[in-house]
Design an enzyme around this catalytic site. Structure first.
Site, mmCIF file in Angstrom:
data_model
loop_
_atom_site.group_PDB
_atom_site.id
_atom_site.type_symbol
_atom_site.label_atom_id
_atom_site.label_comp_id
_atom_site.label_asym_id
_atom_site.label_seq_id
_atom_site.Cartn_x
_atom_site.Cartn_y
_atom_site.Cartn_z
ATOM 1 N N LYS A 115 0.824 -1.207 0.000
ATOM 2 C CA LYS A 115 0.000 0.000 0.000
ATOM 3 C C LYS A 115 0.862 1.261 0.000
ATOM 4 O O LYS A 115 0.515 2.274 -0.609
ATOM 5 C CB LYS A 115 -0.941 -0.015 1.202
ATOM 6 C CG LYS A 115 -2.038 -1.076 1.086
ATOM 7 C CD LYS A 115 -2.995 -1.011 2.247
ATOM 8 C CE LYS A 115 -4.119 -2.031 2.094
ATOM 9 N NZ LYS A 115 -3.647 -3.416 2.169
ATOM 10 N N GLU A 199 -3.654 6.268 8.763
ATOM 11 C CA GLU A 199 -4.271 7.320 7.965
ATOM 12 C C GLU A 199 -5.573 7.746 8.636
ATOM 13 O O GLU A 199 -6.095 7.060 9.522
ATOM 14 C CB GLU A 199 -4.532 6.850 6.527
ATOM 15 C CG GLU A 199 -5.502 5.710 6.398
ATOM 16 C CD GLU A 199 -5.616 5.185 4.962
ATOM 17 O OE1 GLU A 199 -4.657 5.353 4.177
ATOM 18 O OE2 GLU A 199 -6.669 4.603 4.643
ATOM 19 N N HIS A 234 -14.863 -6.247 7.003
ATOM 20 C CA HIS A 234 -14.122 -5.562 5.927
ATOM 21 C C HIS A 234 -14.056 -6.376 4.641
ATOM 22 O O HIS A 234 -13.226 -6.108 3.775
ATOM 23 C CB HIS A 234 -12.689 -5.206 6.383
ATOM 24 C CG HIS A 234 -12.639 -4.311 7.579
ATOM 25 N ND1 HIS A 234 -13.026 -2.994 7.540
ATOM 26 C CD2 HIS A 234 -12.254 -4.551 8.858
ATOM 27 C CE1 HIS A 234 -12.874 -2.456 8.732
ATOM 28 N NE2 HIS A 234 -12.419 -3.369 9.551
ATOM 29 N N ARG A 291 -5.616 -8.077 -10.259
ATOM 30 C CA ARG A 291 -6.190 -9.363 -10.685
ATOM 31 C C ARG A 291 -7.646 -9.145 -11.060
ATOM 32 O O ARG A 291 -8.164 -8.048 -10.921
ATOM 33 C CB ARG A 291 -6.118 -10.381 -9.537
ATOM 34 C CG ARG A 291 -6.761 -9.844 -8.256
ATOM 35 C CD ARG A 291 -6.898 -10.854 -7.157
ATOM 36 N NE ARG A 291 -7.218 -10.249 -5.887
ATOM 37 C CZ ARG A 291 -8.399 -9.824 -5.489
ATOM 38 N NH1 ARG A 291 -9.425 -9.907 -6.313
ATOM 39 N NH2 ARG A 291 -8.600 -9.309 -4.297
#
Length: 479
Positions: A115, A199, A234, A291
């Protein structure tokens, strides 16, 4: 390209093989001992057992898969999703052995697999990102300082992974240390890399992703968005296309941003750029999945394309024949992931034997399926049985058809997410379109499903009694 080895199992292996067959390409299935009788094994032109049931002894054995591909003269490997699909080392191994990897280059997977590296790559393209830090940390004091500067709530995320693992929302400073330690531990266990970053946590977020496709000739297309905000732990359960809240202008902006992300890492093939959309419709780059996505069928239905066919074509060097202006959204599509999970027990996996397994059929109904009656659900893999997809002229038509299809989907032997899917589709908040990623937390409780099941059982019993009495009347009538 005359032969493709599909390095996967279940519904996605079958999905890829069916398109390959239509294109006149032979297929090779690889399977574990637990999957010996699976439909994808029987469908393929050739099939090879690559090891025992655990995935780290079978589907994750990249060297073994390469060996089978070479033995059977397969030109290419399609990784599906999960397993080795986003493994840069496996893609590199394919490149070394001159086998086409139907996906992006290994260097691209490496960049977007982190990330932090992904954020670094897209920086120069002026793509909006959630406020946060651009480095992995483990120091608690530093984490507290950063969180204070950003402002609570904050989100701790594993740099190396996805699927909600190593992710923690922290509402207040007092909880930061314990949540940091848990996130690091979980990330280390899941990905072998404990690095995390912090974040700003976007409140009331919607999860919107853009499907892209890129060839080797400089062409990159986007195939509009998917709404993926209905999630548990999630992870997505219900997806739809298009999103009911994007204006044409916002759709264009997000599509252009997704194309820029693809350019930033020299992308090839099918990929998905994920964004968070806040309550004011500001969007932020989240990550890129290098993908094919589980939810790709909804995009196929609204844009009238076969994404797997396009993957294969660009992998063999062909240029995309479509232009962005050729692509239009027609109708609305909805997908429910039919997991062998118990929605009454925190969505825990439900292992068992499929005593009954009857899939729905009809106009506007598509089932991407990997199982059949009489099979056991293995404990070793992701518990998804199939994907139930409905398509209609409008969103409300697709929703109503989904409810009807769920009622016609008969499974006995394991618990599934079918009742949960029906609950979502019947909920006024979902139907209104005014929902976010907190839908399950805010509106779902197992007790509601239990009450519904009890009520349905009562109605069924009353209908049965009424029918019995009617039958008895008929029997007593004089001849």
């Amino acid at each position: 390209m005359k032969k493709i080895l599909v390095a996967n199992r279940g519904e996605i292996a079958l999905r890829v093989m069916k398109t390959a067959q239509k294109m006149g390409i032979k297929t090779v299935a690889v399977f574990s001992e637990a999957d010996r009788n699976s439909p994808h094994v029987k469908f393929a032109d050739e099939a090879v057992c690559i090891g025992p049931a655990p995935s780290n002894e079978s589907y994750l054995k990249g060297d073994k898969i390469i060996e089978v591909a070479k033995q059977l003269n397969a030109d290419a490997i399609h990784p599906g999703y999960g397993f080795l699909s986003e493994n840069a080392s496996f893609a590199e191994l394919c490149e070394e052995h001159h086998i086409i990897f139907i996906g992006p280059h290994s260097k691209t997977i490496k960049i977007m697999g982190s990330k932090l590296a992904a954020k670094e790559a897209v920086k120069a393209y002026d793509i909006p990102m959630v406020p946060g830090i651009d480095e992995a940390i483990t120091n608690i004091d530093k984490a507290k300082s950063i969180a204070h500067d950003i402002g609570f709530p904050v989100l701790i995320k594993a740099s190396a992974g996805g699927g909600g693992k190593g992710m923690r929302v922290v509402e207040q400073a007092a909880d930061l240390e314990s949540q940091m330690n848990r996130a690091i531990s979980e990330a280390t266990s899941a990905f072998g890399d404990g690095s995390v970053f912090i974040e700003k946590y976007v409140t009331s977020p919607r999860h919107i992703e853009i499907q892209i496709m890129a060839d080797n000739h400089g062409n990159i297309l986007h195939f509009f968005e998917r709404e993926c905000s209905i999630q548990r732990r999630h992870q997505k359960v219900v997806e739809e296309a298009p999103s009911c809240i994007l204006s044409p202008e916002l759709r264009t902006k997000m599509g252009e941003a997704a194309i820029k992300v693809a350019k930033s890492c020299d992308y090839l093939g099918a990929g998905t750029v994920e964004f968070l959309l806040d309550a004011d419709h500001n969007f932020y780059f989240l990550e890129m999945n290098t993908r094919l996505q589980v939810e790709h069928p909804v995009t196929e239905l609204i844009s009238d394309v076969d994404l797997v066919a396009l993957q294969i074509k660009v992998a063999r060097g062909e240029a995309l024949q479509l232009k962005q202006e050729d692509l239009k959204i027609t109708g609305h599509a909805l997908e429910l992931r039919v997991y062998a999970e118990d929605p009454l027990n925190n969505f825990l996996p439900s292992v068992g034997h499929l005593n009954t397994y009857k899939i729905p059929k009809g106009h506007g109904i598509r089932v991407d399926n990997g199982f059949k009656v009489g099979m056991d659900i293995p404990i070793y893999y992701d518990p998804m049985l199939a994907k139930l997809i409905t398509y209609g002229k409008t969103r409300s038509e697709a929703i109503q058809l989904m409810i009807k299809a769920i009622d016609s989907y008969h499974i006995e032997g394991v618990q599934t997410t079918l009742p949960f899917g029906k609950y979502v589709c019947e909920h006024e908040v979902f139907r209104s379109g005014n929902f976010d990623t907190h839908f399950v937390k805010n509106y779902y409780a197992p007790e509601i499903l239990k009450e519904q099941a009890s009520e349905e059982a009562k109605i069924a019993a009353l209908v049965a009694v009424k029918q019995y009495l009617e039958d008895q009347k008929l029997l007593r009538l004089p001849s």
